[in-house]
Scaffold this active site. Structure first.
Site, PDB file in Angstrom:
ATOM      1  CB  CYS A  83      -0.947  -2.297   4.407  1.00 52.39           C
ATOM      2  SG  CYS A  83       0.209  -1.521   3.254  1.00 52.39           S
TER       3      CYS A  83
ATOM      4  CG  ASN B 180       1.578  -2.422  -2.035  1.00 49.97           C
ATOM      5  OD1 ASN B 180       1.829  -2.541  -3.225  1.00 49.97           O
ATOM      6  ND2 ASN B 180       1.978  -3.316  -1.161  1.00 49.97           N
TER       7      ASN B 180
ATOM      8  CB  CYS C 252       4.557   1.320   5.458  1.00 54.22           C
ATOM      9  SG  CYS C 252       4.922   3.066   5.227  1.00 54.22           S
ATOM     10  NE  ARG C 253       0.045  -0.909   7.826  1.00 48.63           N
ATOM     11  CZ  ARG C 253      -1.238  -0.754   8.104  1.00 48.63           C
ATOM     12  NH1 ARG C 253      -1.738  -1.286   9.212  1.00 48.63           N
ATOM     13  NH2 ARG C 253      -2.041  -0.087   7.296  1.00 48.63           N
ATOM     14  CB  SER C 254       1.314  -4.907   2.336  1.00 50.79           C
ATOM     15  OG  SER C 254       1.343  -3.781   1.505  1.00 50.79           O
TER      16      SER C 254
ATOM     17  CG  ASP D 168       0.063   3.054   8.473  1.00 55.23           C
ATOM     18  OD1 ASP D 168       1.274   3.151   8.187  1.00 55.23           O
ATOM     19  OD2 ASP D 168      -0.838   3.450   7.721  1.00 55.23           O
TER      20      ASP D 168
END
Length: 154
Positions: A10, A13, A15-17, A125
């Protein structure tokens, strides 16, 4: 898809990934699949930081622990090391394509389409959102993990 190792990417690095990577690790392990899963960001401003506190809280509530995560930025060697390098959104994918050696661009993709999910293309995001946005990312991570497992025969 043959299996292999996955790098989830993402922007920062945090939140999402990290959560997608942790969901994949848990789901693959539960299915008896031995794969390496890591995460990173295309940008470097959060390198060394923990996952966002809101994501850590949402992840913990859903049964995923992110306390050991430390953000890192993608490196050229990652494109060689990982069989699949999967971005969360189109901007991530464009950034990856710009950095990836041309001979390895076949390894790039978007996470949800790579997992066979066709009703949602990008993992949004949640950084500027509220708790529901973080929970939505986790739900998409779980759908994607199940889709990848199904493709791998797990």
């Amino acid at each position: 898809m043959s299996g292999g190792d996955f790098l989830i990417v993402c922007l920062g690095n945090i939140c999402r990934s990290p959560v997608v990577a942790e969901v994949l690790r848990q789901r693959f392990a539960a299915a008896g699949r031995s794969v390496t899963v890591d995460s990173c960001g295309t940008g470097g401003w959060h390198v060394g930081h923990r996952a966002d506190a809101r994501m850590r809280e949402a992840a913990r509530a859903a049964g995923y622990e992110l306390s050991a995560h430390r953000a890192r930025q993608i490196e050229v060697a990652d494109f060689q090391r990982f069989e699949r390098v999967l971005g969360m959104d189109q901007a991530n994918l464009r950034d990856l394509a710009a950095q990836c050696p041309p001979a390895l661009r076949h390894r790039l993709g978007l996470f949800l389409p790579a997992a066979g999910i066709d009703d949602v293309v990008e993992v949004p995001d949640p950084y500027y959102g509220g708790p529901e946005d973080f929970r939505q990312v986790i739900a998409l991570a779980e759908r994607g993990a199940d889709g990848l497992l199904a493709q791998l025969g797990g």
